[in-house]
Structure formats: C-alpha cells, structure tokens
Design an enzyme around this catalytic site. Structure first.
Site, PDB file in Angstrom:
ATOM      1  N   HIS A  20      -5.971 -48.241  22.341  1.00 43.36           N
ATOM      2  CA  HIS A  20      -5.799 -47.916  23.989  1.00 43.36           C
ATOM      3  C   HIS A  20      -5.205 -49.177  24.543  1.00 43.36           C
ATOM      4  CE1 HIS A  20      -7.492 -46.850  28.246  1.00 43.36           C
ATOM      5  NE2 HIS A  20      -6.545 -46.047  27.987  1.00 43.36           N
ATOM      6  N   HIS A  65      -0.919 -46.619  30.372  1.00 43.55           N
ATOM      7  CA  HIS A  65      -1.743 -46.887  29.311  1.00 43.55           C
ATOM      8  C   HIS A  65      -0.719 -46.442  28.088  1.00 43.55           C
ATOM      9  CE1 HIS A  65      -6.028 -47.310  31.530  1.00 43.55           C
ATOM     10  NE2 HIS A  65      -4.789 -48.302  32.055  1.00 43.55           N
ATOM     11  N   ASP A  99      -7.386 -39.006  38.474  1.00 46.91           N
ATOM     12  CA  ASP A  99      -8.209 -40.114  37.823  1.00 46.91           C
ATOM     13  C   ASP A  99      -8.310 -41.061  38.938  1.00 46.91           C
ATOM     14  OD1 ASP A  99      -9.213 -41.673  35.817  1.00 46.91           O
ATOM     15  OD2 ASP A  99      -7.422 -42.361  35.127  1.00 46.91           O
ATOM     16  N   TYR A 153      -4.053 -34.747  35.899  1.00 49.95           N
ATOM     17  CA  TYR A 153      -5.243 -34.461  36.521  1.00 49.95           C
ATOM     18  C   TYR A 153      -5.666 -35.924  37.404  1.00 49.95           C
ATOM     19  CZ  TYR A 153      -7.097 -38.474  33.449  1.00 49.95           C
ATOM     20  OH  TYR A 153      -7.316 -39.672  32.882  1.00 49.95           O
TER      21      TYR A 153
END
Lengths: 506, 68
Positions: free
Chosen positions: A244, A158, A97, A95
């Site tokens: 995260h 990430h 971002d 996607y």
C-alpha cells in the site's frame, strides 16, 4: 522480468462548495456517491460493501426503492449518506472516505490499464458533480484531483501492488525508499507553496512531500511514512502481500501516471527477483524527500549512505539502468510491449529532464503546471505568493472540462495522451477483463438487485427463495477473468444459475 | 560498483531530445505539436477567461479536511 502485476489506484478527491468553506464535506461526499450510484441503479447504503460476512447486515438494509425510479431529492433520505459505499459495474469501489469521495479503481495488470481506469474515476467524479448540479436548489459541488489544500491538510492518492508474500519486507524497505524519495521528479504533481500550510512562497515538485514525517509505519493520516506497512492483502494472505503506497501524488497526465505505476512495478519486480544488490540508501530520507521536492531546477542533491552525492534524477538513473540490465538478463516477459513502453518513456523522460526540464511539458504534471505558472509570472510579473498562482494550482485539478486547466490544455493538444477518450468512457462502466474485477463488476451489472454486498475479495448474493446469503469468495485476483467466467455470467439466466455454474467444475 | 564519482551515472547528455512526442506505442495523433512555447500567450489568454475572478477568495475558500 515484466511490468505486469496486479495493481490499482485510490483517489480521494478534494471537495468544495464555492463560497461556502464551512459546507459539511462528509455529507457532500455522501451526496456525490449517492447521486452517481442512483443514476447507475446501484444501491448506495452502507450495507452494500461487504466488510465481513458475519456482519449482521441484513437488518441494516434501509433502502429498498428501485434506485432508478427514485427522485434525486429522496437521496438525502438515506439514513446516513456519509456511509455511502458502492461497487460499480466497472469493478471499482466508490465511497466516502472520511471527508472525501474516494474512487478505488478495479484491479488491473498493466500500467496503461491503470491509467485508463484511473481516468475513468475522474470521468465518474465529473458525472457525479454534473448530476448534483442538475438537482434544483442544490448548491454546486466541485471536485478536485489534488492532494493538498494549502492550509495544512492533505488527502491521499494511494497505489496498491500485489507482491508475493515470500519477498522479505526489509528488502522492500531498503530498495524502495531511495526510489520513492526520488521518483517525484517523474510523477510529482507540483504545488504552489512550501510547507504543509504553504507558509513559504515558491513552487515544489510534489503535492505530498511536506506531509511525510517518518520512513516506515502503519499510519496514513498521522506521522505519514514513506513506506506504509498496512497489510491487508485482500487476497490469499499466505501467498500475497499488498504493498500500500501512500507517497504518490494524484496524476492528471498520462505519461506521469503510466510511469508512476510502471516504474514502481518494475522496481518491485527487481526486488522480488533479488536483482538489486547494491545499497542505494539515502541519508535522512524524509529530509531528502523534501529537499528534492523543493528544487524544481533538479540541482538539489541527496547523500547516499556510501558517501555518494547525487541529484534525485541521478538516483532515478540508477534504477533505470538496473532495470535495463534486468531486462537483458531475463527473457520471460509475458507483456513485452507494455514493459518496453514503460522503459522507453522512463528513459526518454529522464533524458529530457537532464537536458531541459521544460521539454517534459505535456508529459509530466509538475512540469506542465510549472510552465503555466511561469507563463503567468512572466506576463503579469507575479510573485510566488500571488493568490492568482495559488488559484491556478487549485483549478488545475478541477474535474470539470470547462474549468479544469488540464482539460483546457488537453483540448488544445498540449498534452501527450496515451489513452483515448473512448477507452476512458468505456472503462466507466466496464471492468478490466483480466482480473477478478471482471467477475465483481459484471455481477453488479447483470445481477445488481441480487448482489447484497461486495468487496475486493467477495460478492455476496441474496438469492430469491434462500434464507441465507450466498457468498462467493474471490481471493485470487487473477481468477474471475472474462476468459474464465465471461460466458457463464452472460448465459446464466439468474443468480441461481450463476451459482450453480460456479459450483460445477469445468 | 566502487568509486565515489558516480554523481552522473549513465546519463545521456549527448542525446538531446526535441519537443515531446508520443512514444511508438501511443495512439496516433497523440503527439504534442512542435513549438509549444510559441503559443503560451494564447493559452494564458484562454485561462484568464476560465480562472475564478476573485482569486484570493477562491483560494481562501478551498479548505479540506485531512483524508486517508
């Protein structure tokens, strides 16, 4: 004691049009996603990601064309391509971002699989730029797997690790910060230039170190923290926490990539198990992070709160030795081979770094890049502020095999590869078998036209003949595996049969 | 673990590794050939051929927006 854990990697690719630095990166990123989705026969308008079930998405479905038959030039007809957002058949999310195409890998359980599905993302990025390049009149769009542009901007790679909710967050913070400050000596990607805008001449170990400003926080784009506190588990919230991690670099070499997730998973396991009891906290960790990064000779030291003075490599040895003791204490590893691989490589790499940094060429990104740069410096007498070295740094990460320097080294047999091209190719379209990614990706493959939307923790079907959408929650990351639903997915003739089968207890 | 002289914890100074080789679990054929540095010049020559010809313009044109 095991390296096994639910985890996944997110990569934001650098994007540029040669000769046109003003090209709109949002729009270009949308094209990257849309052209790949179209070739896969997957809808890419904004409604295909299930942000929340109650969203009034039905009216937002703008695009009803069969994507396979759509002419590529029609892709720009999507109302807002910058919202392109799809779930791929391999269970990944692809996607836009902000101003970058992002590939978020499907959930895996083992470090080697993390490497495979991460490299599948690079192959998908490559296929995307190839598809765009084949469109008449389309300016070439290049993608780069790096994290800094040398002008002051950074974009992330990430990591996500599922943890039991019961583990106290202060313990995670205390034991992870020294590890994160120093693990760059293993998994840093290397960068030409010092400072966020590369104002200083030189080479540093990490792409990202200069962009961090605080120890703990929620932000990812401002005041970036060493420990990010975003708490969206994308799973049963009272059982799980999703850690995260935003401090990592994008890795192109397998050994560094494997060790990044493998050693982090082991350290998290030790924290969860209460195995780490000593306090190895580092004084002024943000400054220490940069001190370690700015010294590729690995001689720079940091000071622990207990007064000890150590190099980054020394601190990594503390964690490795603790993991070895933990391994001896606990004999309950469901994946001993995977754990042994990480432990063996971890010790091998730390030993090599202590003896001769350059002996890690081919294994670690920052060392391999440095070897190349030092070669140019020696041959051509280049200073660290020479543009050619900065160009090497950027082109290092080009996803195209004819241009990307890692690809050139790999083709010459100068990289230590842990996974095969065949595994990477298969992972472009096939999900990992042992997580819910199998269910998600297989639903897109088998019933794509009826998948109204999907997300990490849901698949929403638009069932013919039903007025309401049918949402299948997948809140348990280890449910929806091939062993559990593979047969049902293959044998169900249609979505109605699939839903009936899911509702029927075995 | 008391004591202040732990600057070199448990490191294996005596184990001198050779050129990188794949770990036991790696697929066969993955090992890097010995004598890597011997042919670095030929690597540089090849990369000369694929590097952007105008490095300064290429570097200046690589402008990204922040992400994450």
């Amino acid at each position: 004691m095991t390296v096994r854990r639910i985890m996944g990697l997110e990569t934001e690719y650098g994007i540029s049009v040669p000769g046109d630095p003003m090209a709109n990166p949002m729009f270009l990123s949308g094209q990257v996603i849309s052209v790949y989705a179209a070739a896969q026969g997957i809808r890419s308008n904004q409604s295909s990601w299930d942000y929340a079930f109650e969203d009034p998405l039905r009216d937002a479905r703008g695009w009803q064309l069969d994507r396979l038959s759509a002419d590529p030039s029609q892709l720009t007809d999507i109302e807002d391509p910058t919202l392109a957002n799809v779930v791929l058949t391999n269970g990944a999310r692809y996607y836009v971002d902000h101003a970058h195409p992002e590939y978020s890998s499907p959930e895996v359980t083992l470090p080697r699989d993390a490497v495979i599905w991460d490299r599948a993302g690079d192959a998908i990025a490559l296929e995307s730029v190839r598809l765009l390049a084949s469109r008449p009149g389309q300016p070439p769009v290049n993608l780069y797997k790096n994290n800094a542009d040398g002008k002051g901007q950074s974009y992330g790679t990430h990591e996500n690790y599922l943890m039991p909710r019961r583990t106290a967050f202060p313990d995670i913070v205390r034991h992870l910060i020294p590890f994160f400050v120093t693990r760059q000596v293993v998994c840093g990607a290397g960068r030409v230039g010092i400072g966020v805008d590369s104002r200083g001449a030189g080479y540093q170990i990490s792409q990202r170190a200069d962009f961090f400003e605080t120890e703990v926080g929620l932000e990812t784009t401002l005041k970036r923290p060493i420990i990010n506190t975003r708490d969206e588990p994308h799973a049963v919230a009272d059982r799980y926490r999703r850690l995260h991690v935003i401090i990592g670099d994008a890795n192109l070499l397998d050994v560094a990539g494997l060790l990044k997730v493998g050693t982090t998973s082991l350290v998290l396991g030790m924290i969860e198990d209460g195995h780490l009891t000593e306090d190895w906290s580092i004084r002024r960790p943000v400054a220490a992070l940069q001190t370690v990064s700015h010294d590729p000779t690995l001689r720079a030291t940091v000071e622990l709160v207990d007064g000890r003075v150590m190099t980054g490599l020394d601190v990594q040895w503390l964690y490795l030795e603790a993991a070895k003791r933990w391994l001896e204490l606990r004999g309950d590893d469901p994946e001993p081979e995977a754990t042994t691989e990480v432990m063996t490589l971890w010790e091998d790499v730390l030993t090599r770094l202590g003896h001769d940094v350059m002996s890690c060429a081919g294994m670690l990104d920052w060392v391999t890049k440095l070897q190349l740069l030092e070669g140019f410096r020696a041959r051509d007498g280049l200073a660290w502020d020479d543009h050619r070295l900065a160009a090497v740094d950027i082109q290092w990460a080009d996803v195209r095999p004819e241009k990307g320097l890692v690809h050139r080294l790999r083709d010459r047999g100068r990289t230590v590869d842990l996974v095969t091209p065949e595994q990477v190719r298969a992972a472009q379209t096939t999900p990992p078998e042992d997580t819910r990614a199998w269910f998600r990706g297989s639903c897109v493959r088998r019933f794509g036209s009826e998948v109204f939307s999907a997300s990490w923790d849901s698949v929403v079907f638009d069932v013919p003949g039903h007025a309401s959408l049918q949402r299948v929650p997948i809140l348990e990351p280890e449910r929806g595996t091939r062993a559990q639903v593979g047969t049902l997915l293959e044998e169900s003739a249609d979505v109605t049969a699939l839903l009936r089968g899911l509702a029927t207890p075995d | 673990m008391p004591g202040q002289e732990h600057a070199k914890p448990q490191r294996r100074e005596d184990e001198v590794p050779d050129a990188p080789e794949a770990p036991p679990a790696a697929p066969s054929g993955a090992a890097v050939k010995e004598g890597l540095s011997d042919d670095i010049d030929s690597v540089l020559d090849e990369i000369d051929g694929v590097l952007e010809s105008n490095a300064e313009e290429f570097v200046r044109g690589f402008v990204q927006k922040g992400g994450e």
